[in-house]
Scaffold this active site. Sequence first.
Site, PDB file in Angstrom:
ATOM      1  N   GLU A  46       0.803  -1.306   0.001  1.00  0.00           N
ATOM      2  CA  GLU A  46       0.041  -0.078   0.058  1.00  0.00           C
ATOM      3  C   GLU A  46       0.840   1.219   0.168  1.00  0.00           C
ATOM      4  O   GLU A  46       1.629   1.692   1.114  1.00  0.00           O
ATOM      5  CB  GLU A  46      -0.692   0.256   1.143  1.00  0.00           C
ATOM      6  CG  GLU A  46      -1.876   1.112   1.318  1.00  0.00           C
ATOM      7  CD  GLU A  46      -2.436   1.429   2.584  1.00  0.00           C
ATOM      8  OE1 GLU A  46      -2.615   0.183   3.234  1.00  0.00           O
ATOM      9  OE2 GLU A  46      -3.008   2.596   3.014  1.00  0.00           O
ATOM     10  N   ARG A  50       0.484  10.323  -0.305  1.00  0.00           N
ATOM     11  CA  ARG A  50       0.613  11.229   0.746  1.00  0.00           C
ATOM     12  C   ARG A  50       1.701  12.357   0.373  1.00  0.00           C
ATOM     13  O   ARG A  50       2.254  13.310   1.084  1.00  0.00           O
ATOM     14  CB  ARG A  50       0.929  11.032   2.055  1.00  0.00           C
ATOM     15  CG  ARG A  50      -0.308  10.319   2.534  1.00  0.00           C
ATOM     16  CD  ARG A  50      -0.084   9.615   3.911  1.00  0.00           C
ATOM     17  NE  ARG A  50      -0.824   8.584   4.418  1.00  0.00           N
ATOM     18  CZ  ARG A  50      -1.025   7.910   5.402  1.00  0.00           C
ATOM     19  NH1 ARG A  50      -0.089   8.073   6.492  1.00  0.00           N
ATOM     20  NH2 ARG A  50      -1.863   7.020   5.508  1.00  0.00           N
ATOM     21  N   LYS A 134     -11.124  -1.693   6.124  1.00  0.00           N
ATOM     22  CA  LYS A 134      -9.880  -1.331   6.676  1.00  0.00           C
ATOM     23  C   LYS A 134     -10.529  -0.859   8.102  1.00  0.00           C
ATOM     24  O   LYS A 134     -11.433  -0.079   7.844  1.00  0.00           O
ATOM     25  CB  LYS A 134      -9.066  -0.482   5.793  1.00  0.00           C
ATOM     26  CG  LYS A 134      -8.122   0.402   6.891  1.00  0.00           C
ATOM     27  CD  LYS A 134      -7.077   1.239   5.894  1.00  0.00           C
ATOM     28  CE  LYS A 134      -6.404   2.141   6.560  1.00  0.00           C
ATOM     29  NZ  LYS A 134      -5.436   2.781   5.911  1.00  0.00           N
TER      30      LYS A 134
HETATM   31  C1  3PG Z   1      -1.990   4.893   8.148  1.00  0.00           C
HETATM   32  O1  3PG Z   1      -1.246   5.885   7.956  1.00  0.00           O
HETATM   33  O2  3PG Z   1      -2.704   4.387   7.337  1.00  0.00           O
HETATM   34  C2  3PG Z   1      -1.789   4.128   9.192  1.00  0.00           C
HETATM   35  O3  3PG Z   1      -1.954   5.122  10.289  1.00  0.00           O
HETATM   36  C3  3PG Z   1      -0.545   3.612   9.768  1.00  0.00           C
HETATM   37  O4  3PG Z   1      -0.652   3.324  10.892  1.00  0.00           O
HETATM   38  P1  3PG Z   1       0.469   3.198  11.877  1.00  0.00           P
HETATM   39  O5  3PG Z   1       1.865   4.121  11.379  1.00  0.00           O
HETATM   40  O6  3PG Z   1       0.195   3.384  13.300  1.00  0.00           O
HETATM   41  O7  3PG Z   1       1.083   1.748  11.365  1.00  0.00           O
END
Ligand code: 3PG
Length: 213
Positions: A46, A50, A134
């Site tokens: 994924e 961003r 999700k």
């Molecule tokens: C995301 O950014 O989709 C999730 O917040 C990833 O979360 P994490 O950094 O806590 O794994």
Amino acid sequence: MAVTNPLTAHDVMRDAPVIPVIVLTDVAHAVPLARALVAGGIRMLEVTLRTPAALACIEAIAREVPDAVAGAGTVRSAHDAQAARKAGARFAVSPGYTQAVGRACRDLRLPLLPGVATGSEIMAASEDGYTELKFFPALQAGGLAMLKAWGGPFFDVRFCPTGGVTPDNAPEFLALSNVACVGGSWLTPADAVAAGDWARITRLAQEAMGLRA
Ligand code: 3PG
């Protein structure tokens, strides 16, 4: 296990215990990072929309790493879904759910894992045919207790909890019958990516592959 064509959300959620949530700022990192994850056994990637480099990163992985399945994360609009598909993304992950995103992904034949955090959102997504979801942000929105509670009314829905999931708490999530996999950013630490420490990322992927009991 062969990656099916067409790919389904079911395939995306069941390929490995963890879907890595990837943030890339430099397109030069995309291919070696994807190869490092694949070397550790993780193929569903994924890449979050961003950063300005994200679409180019998806394109590079799709073109140069045939054993990886590049997907787009942080898909927040129909436009994001279209851009992701054009770049070569084979699945999409969204932090929330809107009908516009649901419709766009269906039109594009792009498997979507929509983000949900409430019962109403689960109902909206499943009304539109999405039952592989999700759970985001998992820890902040109720964690294990929330998933256990949802198991009653939403007995036919499967979740990928993401947000606050770590190698320490992942086994508890993966042990729940309504959890198909988890998502997390810990497989691709920013310092390892910046340093080009691909061996560390392969090790993290290998460890993640061993998480499901
Ligand atoms: C995301 O950014 O989709 C999730 O917040 C990833 O979360 P994490 O950094 O806590 O794994």
